[in-house]
Design a protein around this motif. Structure first.
Motif: not given
Length: 189
Positions: A22, A26, A30, A63, A79, A88, A91
């Protein structure tokens, strides 16, 4: 042989996906996809999640934490993004269980439930295993899966992971010690 770096950046692509750590940029994407999740579809699907504490500052700290975990080889969190529009999708993560003579890790994965049944999970996990063996230098990757999570063990099997055993009382969740199916893949298979 832990990875010793100041920052960690592995980016890998498939036909439809980009798999990478990530980035602070993002955040909106996200958050939007977490907030767009459907209600829970089964016991192992969190469904809608309260994201009210997930501020931009909180995400930036996340992050940074992911970077620290990767640099110290404790965990590697990626991600999953759709290449065509950057959405997104979910994960994939690896936890280092042992290095030295083992080079052993554990994989975890999820795709937001609004994107299920499109093959994204299989595509992402298959590429993530490539990352694990070729970039992170693991020899063995295990998936620890609840015995009633058929979607997860079907996905593990579809990417070439093999059922090894059932570990009894392996993880504390749902208010007690639960059994897990152990699926594995080795780098030389």
């Amino acid at each position: 042989m832990p990875l010793k770096e100041e920052s960690f950046e592995v980016v890998s692509e498939t036909e439809r996906l980009e798999i990478r750590p990530l980035k602070k940029s993002d955040y909106e994407n996200w958050l939007s996809e977490f907030e767009s999740r459907y209600s829970s579809q089964h016991r192992h699907d969190q469904g809608k999640i309260d994201m009210s504490d997930c501020t931009q500052e909180w995400f930036h700290n996340l992050v940074d934490k992911h970077q620290d975990l990767a640099i110290t080889d404790i965990a590697h969190v990626f991600g999953v993004f759709r290449k065509e529009d950057g959405t997104h999708l979910g994960m994939v993560d690896f936890s280092t269980l042992a290095r030295d003579d083992f080079q052993w890790g554990r994989i975890g994965y999820f795709i937001h439930n609004q994107y299920w049944r499109k093959g994204y999970g299989k595509e992402a996990v298959k590429e993530a295993l490539h990352i694990a063996f070729n970039h992170l230098k693991f020899h063995r990757i295990e998936a620890h899966i609840n015995v009633d999570n058929s979607a997860s063990f079907n996905l593990a099997e579809s990417v070439g992971m093999t059922y090894e055993c059932t570990r009894k009382g392996f993880i504390f969740e749902f208010g007690g010690w639960t059994d897990n199916l152990i699926y594995y893949k080795n780098s030389i298979e």
